[in-house]
Motif scaffolding. Structure first.
Motif, mmCIF file in Angstrom:
data_model
loop_
_atom_site.group_PDB
_atom_site.id
_atom_site.type_symbol
_atom_site.label_atom_id
_atom_site.label_comp_id
_atom_site.label_asym_id
_atom_site.label_seq_id
_atom_site.Cartn_x
_atom_site.Cartn_y
_atom_site.Cartn_z
ATOM 1 N N MET A 176 0.842 -1.208 0.000
ATOM 2 C CA MET A 176 0.000 0.000 0.000
ATOM 3 C C MET A 176 0.874 1.255 0.000
ATOM 4 O O MET A 176 0.664 2.181 -0.782
ATOM 5 C CB MET A 176 -0.894 0.023 1.245
ATOM 6 C CG MET A 176 -2.006 -0.986 1.261
ATOM 7 S SD MET A 176 -2.825 -0.943 2.898
ATOM 8 C CE MET A 176 -4.256 -1.986 2.566
ATOM 9 N N ALA A 177 1.859 1.266 0.907
ATOM 10 C CA ALA A 177 2.748 2.423 1.022
ATOM 11 C C ALA A 177 3.604 2.595 -0.233
ATOM 12 O O ALA A 177 3.775 3.708 -0.736
ATOM 13 C CB ALA A 177 3.624 2.274 2.260
ATOM 14 N N LEU A 178 4.122 1.483 -0.738
ATOM 15 C CA LEU A 178 4.949 1.534 -1.950
ATOM 16 C C LEU A 178 4.169 2.089 -3.139
ATOM 17 O O LEU A 178 4.730 2.778 -3.992
ATOM 18 C CB LEU A 178 5.447 0.130 -2.298
ATOM 19 C CG LEU A 178 6.774 -0.325 -1.709
ATOM 20 C CD1 LEU A 178 7.015 -1.786 -2.047
ATOM 21 C CD2 LEU A 178 7.925 0.538 -2.225
ATOM 22 N N ALA A 179 2.884 1.795 -3.178
ATOM 23 C CA ALA A 179 2.050 2.256 -4.292
ATOM 24 C C ALA A 179 1.674 3.730 -4.170
ATOM 25 O O ALA A 179 1.107 4.304 -5.098
ATOM 26 C CB ALA A 179 0.786 1.402 -4.377
ATOM 27 N N GLY A 180 1.968 4.338 -3.017
ATOM 28 C CA GLY A 180 1.750 5.776 -2.878
ATOM 29 C C GLY A 180 0.519 6.178 -2.102
ATOM 30 O O GLY A 180 0.081 7.333 -2.182
#
Length: 298
Positions: free
Chosen positions: A37-41
């Motif tokens: 989730m975080a990696l996807a922004g």
């Protein structure tokens, strides 16, 4: 578009691991889910069944990744069980979300719901509330709104396929008969389009009651097949009826424009329950994030 820092973008864990069908994404860990989730922004999420319930543990895991909790689903049984049963469960849910810093509580009435029944035809067997059930629902939701207000929070009602509040007419009545100071609306594009409703009509009519938004797209050819072949809600999900914004039939630009014009503040939560073995959740999260950035600048 949208006032700076007034709208936050989150994503639901249901694309990684499904609460209603644990076999979907059963092998995916909580840590993988929130890391992607975080990696996807994204900057926030809702709560899934693999999330730790110890708020200190959860806060640390999320803060390491720059995430916060937007809200979490609550199943109410106001039409089918004594109010006290829903009240007790709601208070515990409310207090958990309050500790996590959430401002809204997602509520959906599950009395007579067929959304979790694997073999029940979604459109042929949709529940319809009696007048007595409507009275119980309206009174119960107003009372839940009071309980939320004790913590400075709001309830947002989630219209949902396979439940007694699914259609435009049902949403209209719910909004007309509940106290606007106590009951707000969760606006879900996917559930409206899947149901056959005019999602922009519902948006514009009730825009002043909307405090939470689920961004969900629909593969219309699958939705049509669900009707024709009398499939259940869970069968529809497995067949891929839902997808992320930008991958289905919905044009989200007018949705964003209407919400921006109304001065919407709060969360947009991407929610697209699919089989992660078929639709890689990280890939689809990236696809949704890019589409939203390109469409409304968030």
């Amino acid at each position: 578009m949208f006032k700076e820092n007034k709208v936050k973008l989150g994503i639901a864990p249901i694309g990684w691991t499904n609460d209603d069908m644990p076999e979907l994404g059963g092998e995916i860990t909580f840590e993988q889910c929130i890391s992607e989730m975080a990696l996807a922004g994204f900057v926030g999420c809702e709560v899934g069944n693999k999330y730790p319930r110890d708020t200190k543990v959860l806060k640390k895991a999320l803060s390491l990744r720059g995430l916060s909790i937007a809200s979490a689903w609550f199943s109410a049984f106001l039409t089918s069980k004594p109010f006290e049963e829903t009240e007790e469960a709601f208070k515990a849910h409310r207090d958990f979300l309050y500790e996590m810093g959430a401002k809204v509580i997602v509520v959906s009435e599950q009395g007579n719901s067929i959304q979790g029944q694997m073999e029940t035809p979604l459109f042929d067997k949709k529940p319809v509330f009696t007048e007595e059930e409507w009275d119980l629902l309206i009174d119960g939701l107003n009372r839940l709104g009071d309980l939320a207000a004790e913590k400075g929070m709001n309830i947002v009602y989630h219209h949902h396929m396979g439940t007694g509040i699914q259609t435009t007419e049902e949403i209209d009545r719910l909004m007309e008969e509940t106290d606007p100071k106590k009951v707000s609306l969760l606006y879900d594009t996917g559930h409206l389009v899947f149901s056959g409703e005019d999602h922009l009509h519902v948006l514009n009519k009730h825009i002043n009651r909307i405090r939470h938004v689920h961004l969900k797209d629909v593969r219309i050819e699958v939705a049509n097949k669900v009707r024709e072949e009398k499939m259940s809600f869970l069968q529809a999900v497995k067949a891929g009826v839902f997808t992320v914004p930008g991958d289905g039939v919905i044009d989200f630009k007018p949705v964003f424009e209407a919400l921006d014009a109304a001065g919407y503040e709060g969360w947009f939560v991407v929610e697209a329950e699919q089989d992660p073995a078929i639709a890689n959740p990280f890939e689809y999260a990236l696809k949704a994030r890019q589409y939203i950035r390109e469409t409304c600048g968030l």
